[in-house]
Design a protein around this motif. Sequence first.
Motif, PDB file in Angstrom:
ATOM      1  N   ALA A 148       0.847  -1.198   0.000  1.00 48.84           N
ATOM      2  CA  ALA A 148       0.000   0.000   0.000  1.00 48.84           C
ATOM      3  C   ALA A 148       0.880   1.246   0.000  1.00 48.84           C
ATOM      4  CB  ALA A 148      -0.912   0.004   1.226  1.00 48.84           C
ATOM      5  N   PRO A 149       0.583   2.222  -0.834  1.00 49.53           N
ATOM      6  CA  PRO A 149       1.328   3.482  -0.796  1.00 49.53           C
ATOM      7  C   PRO A 149       1.208   4.153   0.572  1.00 49.53           C
ATOM      8  CG  PRO A 149       0.063   3.318  -2.817  1.00 49.53           C
ATOM      9  CD  PRO A 149      -0.387   2.183  -1.940  1.00 49.53           C
ATOM     10  N   ARG A 150       2.198   4.941   0.891  1.00 46.60           N
ATOM     11  CA  ARG A 150       2.305   5.584   2.199  1.00 46.60           C
ATOM     12  C   ARG A 150       1.053   6.376   2.570  1.00 46.60           C
ATOM     13  NH1 ARG A 150       7.284   7.569   4.410  1.00 46.60           N
ATOM     14  NH2 ARG A 150       8.187   7.087   2.384  1.00 46.60           N
ATOM     15  N   GLU A 151       0.454   7.065   1.598  1.00 44.85           N
ATOM     16  CA  GLU A 151      -0.638   7.987   1.916  1.00 44.85           C
ATOM     17  C   GLU A 151      -2.024   7.360   1.859  1.00 44.85           C
ATOM     18  OE1 GLU A 151       0.072  10.940   3.176  1.00 44.85           O
ATOM     19  OE2 GLU A 151       2.107  10.169   2.951  1.00 44.85           O
ATOM     20  N   VAL A 152      -2.136   6.091   1.493  1.00 46.41           N
ATOM     21  CA  VAL A 152      -3.447   5.454   1.394  1.00 46.41           C
ATOM     22  C   VAL A 152      -4.076   5.314   2.779  1.00 46.41           C
ATOM     23  CG1 VAL A 152      -4.581   3.228   0.972  1.00 46.41           C
ATOM     24  CG2 VAL A 152      -3.087   4.227  -0.759  1.00 46.41           C
TER      25      VAL A 152
ATOM     26  N   ARG B 270      -0.861  16.921  -0.844  1.00 42.44           N
ATOM     27  CA  ARG B 270      -1.611  15.916  -1.593  1.00 42.44           C
ATOM     28  C   ARG B 270      -0.932  15.589  -2.929  1.00 42.44           C
ATOM     29  NH1 ARG B 270      -7.047  15.133  -0.155  1.00 42.44           N
ATOM     30  NH2 ARG B 270      -7.826  16.502   1.489  1.00 42.44           N
ATOM     31  N   GLU B 271      -0.316  16.574  -3.554  1.00 43.66           N
ATOM     32  CA  GLU B 271       0.193  16.382  -4.912  1.00 43.66           C
ATOM     33  C   GLU B 271       1.330  15.368  -4.993  1.00 43.66           C
ATOM     34  OE1 GLU B 271       3.466  19.984  -5.297  1.00 43.66           O
ATOM     35  OE2 GLU B 271       1.422  20.339  -5.959  1.00 43.66           O
ATOM     36  N   ASP B 272       2.126  15.266  -3.921  1.00 45.00           N
ATOM     37  CA  ASP B 272       3.283  14.369  -3.981  1.00 45.00           C
ATOM     38  C   ASP B 272       3.491  13.550  -2.710  1.00 45.00           C
ATOM     39  OD1 ASP B 272       4.135  16.348  -2.266  1.00 45.00           O
ATOM     40  OD2 ASP B 272       5.803  17.042  -3.510  1.00 45.00           O
ATOM     41  N   GLY B 273       2.601  13.705  -1.714  1.00 41.26           N
ATOM     42  CA  GLY B 273       2.712  12.928  -0.495  1.00 41.26           C
ATOM     43  C   GLY B 273       3.890  13.297   0.381  1.00 41.26           C
ATOM     44  N   ARG B 274       4.473  14.465   0.173  1.00 43.54           N
ATOM     45  CA  ARG B 274       5.652  14.854   0.952  1.00 43.54           C
ATOM     46  C   ARG B 274       5.253  15.802   2.080  1.00 43.54           C
ATOM     47  NH1 ARG B 274      10.582  16.526  -2.764  1.00 43.54           N
ATOM     48  NH2 ARG B 274      11.741  15.721  -0.966  1.00 43.54           N
ATOM     49  N   ALA B 275       5.855  15.591   3.231  1.00 36.36           N
ATOM     50  CA  ALA B 275       5.571  16.421   4.403  1.00 36.36           C
ATOM     51  C   ALA B 275       6.350  17.723   4.295  1.00 36.36           C
ATOM     52  CB  ALA B 275       5.951  15.682   5.678  1.00 36.36           C
ATOM     53  N   ILE B 276       5.685  18.816   4.646  1.00 32.40           N
ATOM     54  CA  ILE B 276       6.311  20.130   4.508  1.00 32.40           C
ATOM     55  C   ILE B 276       6.441  20.856   5.839  1.00 32.40           C
ATOM     56  CG2 ILE B 276       5.459  20.395   2.149  1.00 32.40           C
ATOM     57  CD1 ILE B 276       3.301  22.307   3.304  1.00 32.40           C
ATOM     58  N   GLY B 277       5.815  20.345   6.902  1.00 29.47           N
ATOM     59  CA  GLY B 277       5.887  21.024   8.192  1.00 29.47           C
ATOM     60  C   GLY B 277       5.050  20.319   9.233  1.00 29.47           C
ATOM     61  N   GLY B 278       4.929  20.970  10.373  1.00 25.96           N
ATOM     62  CA  GLY B 278       4.149  20.416  11.468  1.00 25.96           C
ATOM     63  C   GLY B 278       3.258  21.479  12.091  1.00 25.96           C
ATOM     64  N   MET B 279       2.161  21.042  12.680  1.00 28.38           N
ATOM     65  CA  MET B 279       1.215  21.945  13.334  1.00 28.38           C
ATOM     66  C   MET B 279       0.515  21.161  14.426  1.00 28.38           C
ATOM     67  SD  MET B 279      -1.883  24.186  11.604  1.00 28.38           S
ATOM     68  CE  MET B 279      -0.700  25.250  10.763  1.00 28.38           C
ATOM     69  N   GLY B 280       0.225  21.832  15.527  1.00 29.19           N
ATOM     70  CA  GLY B 280      -0.465  21.109  16.590  1.00 29.19           C
ATOM     71  C   GLY B 280      -0.737  21.962  17.798  1.00 29.19           C
ATOM     72  N   PHE B 281      -1.131  21.287  18.850  1.00 29.95           N
ATOM     73  CA  PHE B 281      -1.570  21.943  20.084  1.00 29.95           C
ATOM     74  C   PHE B 281      -0.492  21.816  21.165  1.00 29.95           C
ATOM     75  CE2 PHE B 281      -5.280  20.418  17.769  1.00 29.95           C
ATOM     76  CZ  PHE B 281      -6.035  21.575  17.666  1.00 29.95           C
ATOM     77  N   HIS B 282      -0.506  22.771  22.067  1.00 32.38           N
ATOM     78  CA  HIS B 282       0.446  22.764  23.173  1.00 32.38           C
ATOM     79  C   HIS B 282      -0.103  22.020  24.384  1.00 32.38           C
ATOM     80  CE1 HIS B 282       3.104  26.390  21.799  1.00 32.38           C
ATOM     81  NE2 HIS B 282       2.653  25.679  20.759  1.00 32.38           N
ATOM     82  N   GLY B 283      -1.104  21.227  24.178  1.00 35.34           N
ATOM     83  CA  GLY B 283      -1.725  20.487  25.269  1.00 35.34           C
ATOM     84  C   GLY B 283      -3.215  20.365  25.023  1.00 35.34           C
ATOM     85  N   VAL B 284      -3.904  19.918  26.032  1.00 35.05           N
ATOM     86  CA  VAL B 284      -5.358  19.754  25.921  1.00 35.05           C
ATOM     87  C   VAL B 284      -6.050  21.055  26.322  1.00 35.05           C
ATOM     88  CG1 VAL B 284      -5.182  17.295  26.390  1.00 35.05           C
ATOM     89  CG2 VAL B 284      -5.564  18.881  28.290  1.00 35.05           C
ATOM     90  N   PRO B 285      -7.300  21.255  25.954  1.00 34.58           N
ATOM     91  CA  PRO B 285      -8.016  22.468  26.365  1.00 34.58           C
ATOM     92  C   PRO B 285      -8.113  22.555  27.880  1.00 34.58           C
ATOM     93  CG  PRO B 285      -9.223  21.282  24.653  1.00 34.58           C
ATOM     94  CD  PRO B 285      -8.132  20.372  25.102  1.00 34.58           C
ATOM     95  N   ASP B 286      -8.045  23.784  28.403  1.00 34.30           N
ATOM     96  CA  ASP B 286      -8.236  23.958  29.843  1.00 34.30           C
ATOM     97  C   ASP B 286      -9.726  23.919  30.178  1.00 34.30           C
ATOM     98  OD1 ASP B 286      -9.332  26.479  29.236  1.00 34.30           O
ATOM     99  OD2 ASP B 286      -7.538  27.579  29.820  1.00 34.30           O
TER     100      ASP B 286
END
Length: 364
Positions: free
Chosen positions: A100-104, A262-278
Amino acid sequence: MYAWGGDQVDQAVAGCVAALRPAVDRDWRAVNAAGLEWSVHQTAVHVADDLIAYAANLAGRAQDAYVPFELTLDEGTDNAGLLHVIETTGALLAAAVRTAPREVRAFHPYPFRSANREGFAAMGIAEVLAHTHDIAGGLGLEYEPPSELPEFVLTRIFPHVQPGPDHWRTFLWATGRGELPGRARLTEWRWNNNLALPADRLTLQGITPAAARDLVAGGDGGFEWIEGGPFEGTREASGFMLKAYEGGVHRPEFGVFALVRREDGRAIGGMGFHGVPDEEGRVEIGYDLAEPARGNGYATEALRALADWALARDDVHVLFAAIDHENAASQRVVARAGFTRATVEEEKSHGELETDLRLYVLKD
């Protein structure tokens, strides 16, 4: 090299067959698997059924339901034949994972209605380990898999379970099959595949504890990165997430996401949360991009997608982003995503803020 799970599926199935083969002359229909209402025979068929169902969904790219078929044994199939079926269906799942391809991503009902090849491998291994334990218990056989197998499962689809020094005992506890000191026994449990959020040109893919550990160690986390990635902020965020996981306070939906084109399946960066909601529903968000990906609107697109997902939840009401006051590009990103400069009162409620940072806020 980062493991996707094909070899681990083979190893788990081989261990299952080796453990149960000494009892093939017993009546598997006359005794129940330990802790289950199913007979040993029913439980073994269930293992094979899950393995082929996972292989079919992944290979067939099922999107809305399981591929509509059911495993049926030929009349007169004996226990040795049933073990051969388990070997065969395990080999099919291992092959599906390897090819299976990586992005499937394909259908699985919970928790987010899809899984990638790594998730399907982990689910198949989990079924094999758990039910081989049940069958062996019913038949009075000894069984304990190599510790790397339950560790593979725990770090992929049990990100909400605090790891322990004994991966096998932790796995048994996490699946309601055992005791762990200091933890109440589980009567209900469920694994947790990583969340993937779609955006126009990107997919935000939840980083598992296994991927975070690899990123912290200098690896690629199982992603194919563009030149210059992953940037140091993604590795740092993965380190914080890994500490939360090891401390038993990680909630995977409020972790770190890799931004994958989506066009090439390559990662370009990261994004996320600094923890759970208070308790007031406030949570901080952060991001970075590899330098070649900057200036193309990717960060704004990803931030809008993640903010929309978060603010649609009942437990999130306010998103914060703390940005260096000299980082005009990042300030433009949050502004385009709908964030506004925080008021003095909002900054005070956020807590102590470094002097070179400015706070931006987005409310539901």
